[in-house]
Design a protein around this motif. Structure first.
Motif, PDB file in Angstrom:
ATOM      1  N   PHE A   2       0.821  -1.200   0.000  1.00  0.00           N
ATOM      2  CA  PHE A   2       0.000   0.000   0.000  1.00  0.00           C
ATOM      3  C   PHE A   2       0.861   1.259   0.000  1.00  0.00           C
ATOM      4  O   PHE A   2       0.543   2.261  -0.634  1.00  0.00           O
ATOM      5  N   GLU A   3       2.001   1.196   0.691  1.00  0.00           N
ATOM      6  CA  GLU A   3       2.879   2.356   0.751  1.00  0.00           C
ATOM      7  C   GLU A   3       3.403   2.731  -0.640  1.00  0.00           C
ATOM      8  O   GLU A   3       3.732   3.872  -0.901  1.00  0.00           O
ATOM      9  N   THR A  46     -11.303   8.641   6.169  1.00  0.00           N
ATOM     10  CA  THR A  46     -11.826   9.214   7.403  1.00  0.00           C
ATOM     11  C   THR A  46     -10.896  10.297   7.936  1.00  0.00           C
ATOM     12  O   THR A  46      -9.737  10.394   7.548  1.00  0.00           O
ATOM     13  N   MET A  47     -11.420  11.108   8.853  1.00  0.00           N
ATOM     14  CA  MET A  47     -10.609  12.115   9.507  1.00  0.00           C
ATOM     15  C   MET A  47     -10.924  12.104  11.002  1.00  0.00           C
ATOM     16  O   MET A  47     -12.034  11.799  11.422  1.00  0.00           O
ATOM     17  N   ARG A  48      -9.900  12.439  11.789  1.00  0.00           N
ATOM     18  CA  ARG A  48     -10.041  12.448  13.244  1.00  0.00           C
ATOM     19  C   ARG A  48      -9.299  13.656  13.800  1.00  0.00           C
ATOM     20  O   ARG A  48      -8.113  13.844  13.524  1.00  0.00           O
ATOM     21  N   ILE A 131      -6.800   6.413   5.244  1.00  0.00           N
ATOM     22  CA  ILE A 131      -7.262   5.846   3.973  1.00  0.00           C
ATOM     23  C   ILE A 131      -7.378   4.340   4.163  1.00  0.00           C
ATOM     24  O   ILE A 131      -6.415   3.657   4.516  1.00  0.00           O
ATOM     25  N   ASN A 132      -8.593   3.837   3.942  1.00  0.00           N
ATOM     26  CA  ASN A 132      -8.905   2.443   4.255  1.00  0.00           C
ATOM     27  C   ASN A 132      -9.151   1.646   2.981  1.00  0.00           C
ATOM     28  O   ASN A 132      -9.852   2.097   2.068  1.00  0.00           O
ATOM     29  N   HIS A 136      -6.803  -4.481   4.304  1.00  0.00           N
ATOM     30  CA  HIS A 136      -5.582  -3.766   4.649  1.00  0.00           C
ATOM     31  C   HIS A 136      -5.801  -2.955   5.931  1.00  0.00           C
ATOM     32  O   HIS A 136      -6.928  -2.532   6.211  1.00  0.00           O
ATOM     33  N   MET A 137      -4.742  -2.754   6.666  1.00  0.00           N
ATOM     34  CA  MET A 137      -4.805  -1.839   7.791  1.00  0.00           C
ATOM     35  C   MET A 137      -4.898  -0.407   7.266  1.00  0.00           C
ATOM     36  O   MET A 137      -4.381  -0.095   6.193  1.00  0.00           O
ATOM     37  N   SER A 138      -5.553   0.442   8.040  1.00  0.00           N
ATOM     38  CA  SER A 138      -5.693   1.838   7.643  1.00  0.00           C
ATOM     39  C   SER A 138      -4.320   2.498   7.539  1.00  0.00           C
ATOM     40  O   SER A 138      -3.443   2.291   8.380  1.00  0.00           O
ATOM     41  N   LYS A 139      -4.146   3.284   6.485  1.00  0.00           N
ATOM     42  CA  LYS A 139      -2.929   4.078   6.336  1.00  0.00           C
ATOM     43  C   LYS A 139      -3.240   5.483   6.844  1.00  0.00           C
ATOM     44  O   LYS A 139      -4.066   6.198   6.257  1.00  0.00           O
ATOM     45  N   ASP A 140      -2.599   5.877   7.946  1.00  0.00           N
ATOM     46  CA  ASP A 140      -2.919   7.142   8.600  1.00  0.00           C
ATOM     47  C   ASP A 140      -1.852   8.197   8.298  1.00  0.00           C
ATOM     48  O   ASP A 140      -0.651   7.913   8.355  1.00  0.00           O
ATOM     49  N   PHE A 141      -2.317   9.410   8.033  1.00  0.00           N
ATOM     50  CA  PHE A 141      -1.456  10.564   7.825  1.00  0.00           C
ATOM     51  C   PHE A 141      -1.808  11.597   8.883  1.00  0.00           C
ATOM     52  O   PHE A 141      -2.943  12.071   8.946  1.00  0.00           O
ATOM     53  N   VAL A 142      -0.835  11.938   9.721  1.00  0.00           N
ATOM     54  CA  VAL A 142      -1.085  12.807  10.877  1.00  0.00           C
ATOM     55  C   VAL A 142      -0.439  14.168  10.648  1.00  0.00           C
ATOM     56  O   VAL A 142       0.744  14.261  10.299  1.00  0.00           O
ATOM     57  N   THR A 143      -1.220  15.218  10.855  1.00  0.00           N
ATOM     58  CA  THR A 143      -0.735  16.595  10.772  1.00  0.00           C
ATOM     59  C   THR A 143      -0.996  17.287  12.100  1.00  0.00           C
ATOM     60  O   THR A 143      -2.113  17.237  12.618  1.00  0.00           O
ATOM     61  N   GLU A 144       0.034  17.917  12.646  1.00  0.00           N
ATOM     62  CA  GLU A 144      -0.127  18.639  13.909  1.00  0.00           C
ATOM     63  C   GLU A 144      -0.573  20.069  13.622  1.00  0.00           C
ATOM     64  O   GLU A 144       0.004  20.759  12.772  1.00  0.00           O
ATOM     65  N   LEU A 145      -1.589  20.511  14.345  1.00  0.00           N
ATOM     66  CA  LEU A 145      -2.116  21.858  14.185  1.00  0.00           C
ATOM     67  C   LEU A 145      -1.494  22.799  15.211  1.00  0.00           C
ATOM     68  O   LEU A 145      -1.229  22.400  16.350  1.00  0.00           O
ATOM     69  N   ASN A 146      -1.278  24.031  14.799  1.00  0.00           N
ATOM     70  CA  ASN A 146      -0.830  25.069  15.732  1.00  0.00           C
ATOM     71  C   ASN A 146      -2.067  25.718  16.335  1.00  0.00           C
ATOM     72  O   ASN A 146      -2.722  26.550  15.703  1.00  0.00           O
TER      73      ASN A 146
END
Length: 312
Positions: A2-3, A46-48, A131-132, A136-146
């Motif tokens: 998936f990567e 999805t988004m969290r 992204i699901n 497959h396991m979910s591929k998560d992309f994390v962004t830190e907010l200020n």
């Protein structure tokens, strides 16, 4: 893999006010984009949105006697959907190439503390896009907010002047010297990162020793467990400036010292029960090698400029 299938993932935020931060009640608006190297079946995107504080430190000696202290606070945990699952087909087939999806996510209302990374803890706000795919396991992309907690500049005392004084008697063999006095004032209590603090100092140095004024901006980080029975403190020196020496046998000499607050300094944090960030201006007058006079000013760093009272 998936990567290898998904590349160049980006989260782009749309801001019309020019700010690079978010605050309570803001609408987070933007879009995600990514490239697929082949046709791919996606069940959902999805988004969290999460906000939390974590602290951790150790104390004690070696040999297994060290104790660990930690605490965690969750401010909110919100979930949403960017691409809904098609239950009939159990997924959506996306073609090779670039894909763009807009999203909108409201930040909840609340008195949440500003983002912070400290010595023994942090306050973090993150937006995670998952992204699901089938099987497959979910591929998560994390962004830190200020995240910024807006300070109410109408609070009494923020724009009022501060003043203080202290004295010390330099000791010779018989300790018969007159006291060295330091009187300090600043125009207000609240400042913004990047602002310059004008510090007015008045000295009285009847001693036979030269006195040198020095000013320091300190950040105090305090970390607590939930019970408040245990705490850990860390002090960081963020800025330092030295004034002109005050000669011996001088009475009531005034001078101004300019202290620049680093633009990278974090905001004051008082809204979190397990992580507190305070700021102190320390004005110190060194008299000879051993004696010193110290005046301390607690100040607040906030996101909104505060005007001082006009002179009377």
């Amino acid at each position: 893999m998936f990567e290898q299938t998904i590349r160049n993932f980006k989260i782009n935020f749309i801001r019309h006010d020019g700010r690079n931060s978010f605050s309570s009640g803001d609408q987070i608006i933007g879009h995600i984009s990514f490239d697929l190297t082949k046709e791919t079946k996606i069940t959902s995107i999805t988004m969290r949105l999460k906000g939390n504080a974590n602290v951790h430190w150790t104390a004690g000696g070696g040999g297994g006697t060290r104790k660990h202290y930690s605490a965690r606070l969750d401010f909110f945990d919100l979930k949403g959907v960017i691409l809904q699952e098609d239950r009939a087909t159990r997924g959506t087939k996306l073609q090779l190439g670039t894909h763009v999806y807009p999203f909108t996510c409201p930040l909840p209302l609340g008195n949440f503390p500003s983002s912070f990374h400290g010595v023994h803890g942090k306050i973090v706000y993150t937006l995670t896009v998952g992204i699901n795919r089938p099987w497959h396991m979910s591929k998560d992309f994390v962004t830190e907010l200020n995240f910024v907690n807006h300070t109410d500049t109408n609070q009494p005392g923020l724009n009022a002047p501060l003043s203080g004084s202290n004295s010390v008697t330099p000791c010779s063999l018989w300790c018969n010297s007159s006291p060295v006095t330091l009187t300090v004032s600043v125009a207000k209590k609240a400042f913004t990162p990047g602002e310059t603090v004008k510090i007015f100092c008045e000295f009285s140095n009847p001693s036979s020793k030269t006195a040198t004024p020095k000013v320091k901006l300190q950040q105090k980080q305090t970390f607590y467990t939930h019970s408040k029975r245990n705490r850990k403190m860390a002090i960081k020196n963020l800025a330092y400036v030295s004034g002109e020496p005050v000669g011996a046998q001088v009475s009531y000499v005034g001078t101004e010292i300019m202290l620049a607050i680093p633009s990278s300094a974090s905001l004051t944090i008082s809204e979190c029960s397990i992580l507190v960030v305070d700021y102190i201006i320390e004005v110190k007058l060194h008299v000879g090698a051993l004696d010193e006079v110290v005046v301390l000013f607690p100040i607040i760093l906030c996101d909104t400029p505060v005007q001082s009272y006009p002179p009377v």
